[in-house]
Design an enzyme around this catalytic site. Structure first.
Site, mmCIF file in Angstrom:
data_model
loop_
_atom_site.group_PDB
_atom_site.id
_atom_site.type_symbol
_atom_site.label_atom_id
_atom_site.label_comp_id
_atom_site.label_asym_id
_atom_site.label_seq_id
_atom_site.Cartn_x
_atom_site.Cartn_y
_atom_site.Cartn_z
ATOM 1 N N MET A 1 0.847 -1.181 0.000
ATOM 2 C CA MET A 1 0.000 0.000 0.000
ATOM 3 C C MET A 1 0.881 1.229 0.000
ATOM 4 S SD MET A 1 -3.441 0.345 0.710
ATOM 5 C CE MET A 1 -3.646 -1.093 1.728
ATOM 6 N N CYS A 2 0.651 2.101 -0.925
ATOM 7 C CA CYS A 2 1.466 3.292 -0.970
ATOM 8 C C CYS A 2 0.552 4.505 -0.999
ATOM 9 C CB CYS A 2 2.353 3.298 -2.214
ATOM 10 S SG CYS A 2 3.505 1.905 -2.256
#
Ligand SMILES: *[C@@H]1O[C@H](CO)[C@@H](O)[C@H](O)[C@H]1NC(C)=O
Ligand SMILES: *[C@@H]1O[C@H](CO)[C@@H](O)[C@H](O)[C@H]1NC(C)=O
Ligand SMILES: *[C@@H]1O[C@H](CO)[C@@H](O)[C@H](O)[C@H]1NC(C)=O
Ligand SMILES: *[C@@H]1O[C@H](CO)[C@@H](O)[C@H](O)[C@H]1NC(C)=O
Ligand SMILES: *[C@@H]1O[C@H](CO)[C@@H](O)[C@H](O)[C@H]1NC(C)=O
Length: 640
Positions: free
Chosen positions: A1-2
C-alpha cells in the site's frame, strides 16, 4: 500500500507547493512510511507544471522509492500489487517492472492493453513526457483508493491523491470512478487554459452491448463524480480496456440439469452440518465445491506469499512462538468468510510463523443522561461482525439503527469458537487471537483525529460504523491470551486479509432474501450484478484508505479476478439456495467448502447480527438510518 499524489497547474501564478496541503502529506506518509519523495516537472514553454509525491510501503522485492523517473523524463507513481498477468520476479519490484513496460508502449492501445492484462489491485499516475499526457486510474473493482479535486478558478490546480482530508465545501474531493483509465492532454489543456479529461472505459470482451452503448452508460455514470466543470470525452476510435473477469452467468438452471443445484428434495430443512454433508454426497456438487476451494486457495496463496520474509524464517520448520513475528493478519469475526480465509492462509504461511486474528469489540458505556426504558443494557459490549457489517444494519429496523448498533454482535464467543476450530485444524500453528476492546472515548477521539478524514468523501452512518470498526481492527492493538494471562499485543503484520466480496457474490445479505422472495432468481441475479459493480464506490476505496493508514495493506481474496470469474461462471443456484434456511442457504457453496476444509460449527453460522439485532435495537434509541449522512463525520462535530 502506498500513498501517491499529483498536482497539476496550468499557467498558475501560485507556486505549485501552495496547492500541496500539509495535512494530506501527513496522511500520505502514514500510508507509505518507508520512503517519501517529491518531484516537480516544469514545462515552461507550454506553461504547465506537475508535482508528484510518492510514499512507499515496502512489501516485495527491493525497496523502490517513488516517484520513479526515467531518462526520457517519464514519471510513474504506483499503488498496486501485480499478482498475475505481467511477470514480476521474486526479487523484482512491481513498480519498476510496470514503469519499464509503460515506457515501451508506443500507442494508447498499447497502454490500455498493458493495464488490461494486469491481475491484482492498483491505482496509478503516469506522466508520459513525449506526449505531454497524464494517465491515471483504478483497477476494475477499485481495490485501491484514488481521489480527485479540481479548482476551476483561473490559476487553480487539478489534484489526485490516495487520501484526502475532510475539507470545507467548495474544495471537495471525490473518488475517481473505477470506470476505466483517464488521460489528460496537458499540452491541449495548457493551450486552452482549461482542463478536460479523456476516458477509456472497461468493456467485457464478449459483451453483447455495442461500444456506443457502453460509452453512453459510462459517461452518464462518471459525469456525476466529475470534479466541477470538467468536460469528459471518449476516444473516437472507441478504444477500451478489457475487463479482467467474465460477466455474470445469469442462466437460471433447469432443475433437471446435469448438476442440479436445488434438487435435494428430501433435505430435512435443518440447519445442521449433516445437511451440508448430504449436498456433498452428490458427486457433481462436490466437484464444483472443490473447484471453488482450488481457485480461492490460489488467491489466498498469492496474497500470503507475495511479501518479503527474511530467509531464516522461511526455512525454519519448528514452530517457535517466541521469536517469529506474524506477517499475515485476518480481520476475524469467526464468521464463515473469515474462517475460510484463515484456514486457507494456514496452508501457505510458513509453519513457524504465527497468524494474527484481529477481533474488535466496542464497549459502550451508557450515558446517564440518556433516557432508557431499561437499565439492564448498561455496559453492553457490542461487537462487530466485521466481515458482514452492512448486514447488521440491513437487518435492523431502519428507524432504530444508531451509530454503534451496526457493530451488532454482543459477544466474542463466536470469535473464540472460531479460534478453537482453527486450533483443531492445525494445532502446531500459533494463532494469535487479538482481542481489541475499544471504549467510547477512544472511538470519539480517533474518529475526530484520523478516521473521519479517511472515510471522506464518503459520509453515511454506515460508512462511519464500518470505517471506525475496520480502523481499530486493522490497527491490531489489543491483548492476546498467553497461557491464561492477557498480554498487550500489537500486530506487526503488514498484510491484512479481509473477507469482503463474499456476501456480494454469494447472496449473503438478508436483502438478498427479500429480493429473491419478491423477484425470484432473475431479480437476485440483477441485484448481485449491481452490487459487485458498485463495490468500488461503496466499500473498497474507503477500506483501502482506512487500512492503509496504519502502514498496512488490505488484500481481498474473494475479489481475486480468478475467484470472481469462477463464481461468475456458475449459475446462482450453484452458489446459494435461498429456499433453505439461514445458516445454510446463503453462501451455500462457501459453507460446503468450509466443511471440506475441516471446519465444523462455523460452517452453519447464520448472520449473527440477525440474532442479536433486536437486542441492539433496544439498546440504542437513536433514530438514525444507515444511509443518513453522519453528523459525527462533520468538521465541527460536537458530539461523539
Ligand atoms: C527495482 O527493481 C528493478 C528491477 O525490476 C531494479 O533494477 C531496481 O534496482 C529496483 N529498484 C531499487 C531501488 O532497488
Ligand atoms: C483516439 O485514438 C486513436 C488511436 O489510438 C488516436 O490516433 C487518436 O489521436 C485518439 N484521439 C484523441 C482525441 O485522443
Ligand atoms: C428422506 O430422508 C430420510 C432420512 O434420510 C429417510 O428416512 C426418508 O425415507 C427419506 N424420504 C424420501 C421420500 O426419500
Ligand atoms: C476485552 O473484552 C473481553 C470481553 O469482554 C474481556 O474478556 C477482556 O478482559 C477485555 N480485555 C481487556 C484487556 O480489558
Ligand atoms: C452458465 O451456466 C450454465 C448452466 O450451468 C452453463 O450451461 C453455461 O455454460 C454457463 N455459461 C457460461 C458462460 O459459463
Amino acid at each position: 500500500m502506498c500513498g501517491i499524489c499529483c498536482i497539476v497547474t496550468l499557467c498558475s501564478q501560485h507556486a505549485i507547493h501552495d496547492f500541496f496541503n500539509e495535512d494530506i502529506l501527513c496522511c500520505l506518509r502514514r500510508r507509505g512510511p518507508d520512503s517519501s519523495q517529491q518531484l516537480i516537472k516544469t514545462v515552461s514553454d507550454l506553461s504547465y507544471e506537475c508535482l508528484f509525491s510518492g510514499h512507499v510501503l515496502h512489501l516485495r522485492g527491493l525497496m523502490t522509492p517513488q516517484p520513479l523517473e526515467d531518462a526520457n523524463n517519464n514519471v510513474f507513481l504506483w499503488n498496486g500489487e501485480i499478482f498475475n498477468g505481467v511477470h514480476v520476479g521474486d526479487l523484482e519490484n512491481d513498480t519498476a517492472v510496470m514503469f519499464h513496460r509503460l515506457a515501451l508502449c508506443s500507442s494508447e492501445a498499447d497502454i490500455l492493453s498493458l493495464f488490461s492484462s494486469l491481475r491484482g489491485p492498483w491505482s496509478f499516475i503516469y506522466y508520459q513526457a513525449s506526449r505531454h499526457s497524464l494517465w491515471f486510474g483504478r483497477d476494475y473493482f477499485g481495490r485501491r483508493s484514488l481521489l480527485w479535486q479540481s479548482n476551476n478558478e483561473v490559476g487553480g490546480a487539478f489534484c489526485l491523491t490516495s487520501v484526502g482530508v475532510y475539507s470545507e465545501p467548495g474544495k471537495q474531493w471525490q473518488e475517481v470512478p473505477a470506470s476505466g483509465i483517464f488521460k489528460i492532454d496537458l499540452k491541449a489543456c495548457a493551450t486552452t487554459k482549461s482542463l478536460s479529461l479523456m476516458l477509456f472505459p472497461w468493456k467485457h470482451s464478449c459483451t453483447e452491448k455495442a461500444v456506443e452503448e457502453i460509452f453512453i452508460e459510462v459517461l452518464d455514470q462518471v459525469s456525476k463524480d466529475l470534479p466541477n466543470h470538467v468536460p469528459l470525452m471518449m476516444n473516437e476510435s472507441k478504444l477500451c480496456l478489457r475487463a479482467p473477469v467474465i460477466p455474470l452467468n445469469k442462466t437460471i438452471a433447469e432443475v433437471s440439469g446435469e448438476c442440479p443445484g436445488t434438487n435435494i428434495n428430501n433435505v430435512t430443512h435443518m440447519v445442521s452440518v449433516e445437511t451440508l454433508q448430504r449436498f456433498l454426497a452428490e458427486e457433481c456438487k462436490k466437484t464444483t465445491v472443490h473447484q471453488f476451494i482450488d481457485v480461492l486457495n490460489e488467491a489466498v496463496k498469492r496474497r500470503v506469499l507475495s511479501l518479503f520474509r527474511d530467509e531464516d524464517q522461511k526455512t525454519r520448520l519448528v514452530p517457535s512462538t517466541s521469536n517469529t513475528k506474524a506477517h499475515i493478519a485476518v480481520l476475524f469475526s469467526g464468521g464463515i468468510d473469515s474462517m475460510v480465509i484463515a484456514a486457507l492462509a494456514d496452508k501457505h504461511v510458513p509453519v513457524g510463523e504465527p497468524i494474527d486474528l484481529l477481533n474488535v469489540a466496542f464497549l459502550i458505556k451508557e450515558q446517564a443522561k440518556q433516557k432508557r426504558t431499561s437499565k439492564e443494557h448498561a455496559n453492553q459490549e457490542v461487537q462487530l461482525d466485521l466481515l458482514c457489517p452492512q448486514e447488521s444494519c440491513k437487518d435492523l429496523d431502519a428507524k432504530t439503527v444508531a451509530h454503534l448498533s451496526c457493530f451488532a454482535v454482543p459477544d466474542r464467543i463466536t470469535g473464540r469458537a472460531g479460534l478453537k476450530e482453527l486450533e483443531a485444524i492445525n494445532p502446531s500453528r500459533t494463532w494469535n487471537f487479538v482481542e481489541i476492546n475499544v471504549t467510547r472515548d477512544e472511538l470519539k477521539k480517533m474518529r475526530q483525529q484520523r478516521i473521519k478524514h479517511l472515510i471522506y468523501p464518503l459520509d453515511t452512518v454506515l460508512d462511519d460504523s464500518i470505517g471506525c470498526a475496520i480502523w481499530f481492527a486493522s490497527r491490531g492493538e489489543g491483548f492476546i491470551n498467553n497461557q491464561g494471562e492477557l498480554k498487550p499485543y500489537k500486530s506487526p503484520a503488514k498484510v491484512v486479509l479481509t473477507g469482503i466480496g463474499a456476501d456480494e457474490q454469494l447472496a449473503g445479505y438478508s436483502r438478498h432474501r427479500v429480493c429473491f422472495k419478491k423477484y425470484g432468481l432473475e431479480g437476485l441475479n440483477k441485484e448481485l450484478e449491481m452490487e459487485l459493480d458498485r463495490i468500488s464506490s461503496r466499500n473498497l476505496g474507503r477500506d483501502d484508505r482506512i487500512i492503509g493508514d496504519h502502514g498496512k495493506e488490505a488484500r481481498f481474496p474473494f475479489l481475486d479476478e480468478d475467484v470472481i470469474s469462477f463464481l461468475n461462471s456458475l449459475p446462482i443456484s450453484e452458489k446459494a439456495d435461498l429456499t433453505l434456511p439461514r445458516g445454510i442457504g446463503e453462501k451455500l457453496i462457501l459453507r460446503l467448502a468450509a466443511k471440506e476444509l475441516g471446519l465444523t460449527a462455523s460452517t452453519i453460522l447464520p448472520k449473527r447480527a440477525v440474532q442479536f439485532g433486536s437486542r441492539i435495537a433496544k439498546l440504542e434509541s437513536n433514530s438514525e438510518k444507515a444511509s443518513d449522512t453522519c453528523s459525527r463525520l462533520k468538521l465541527l462535530s460536537v458530539d461523539e
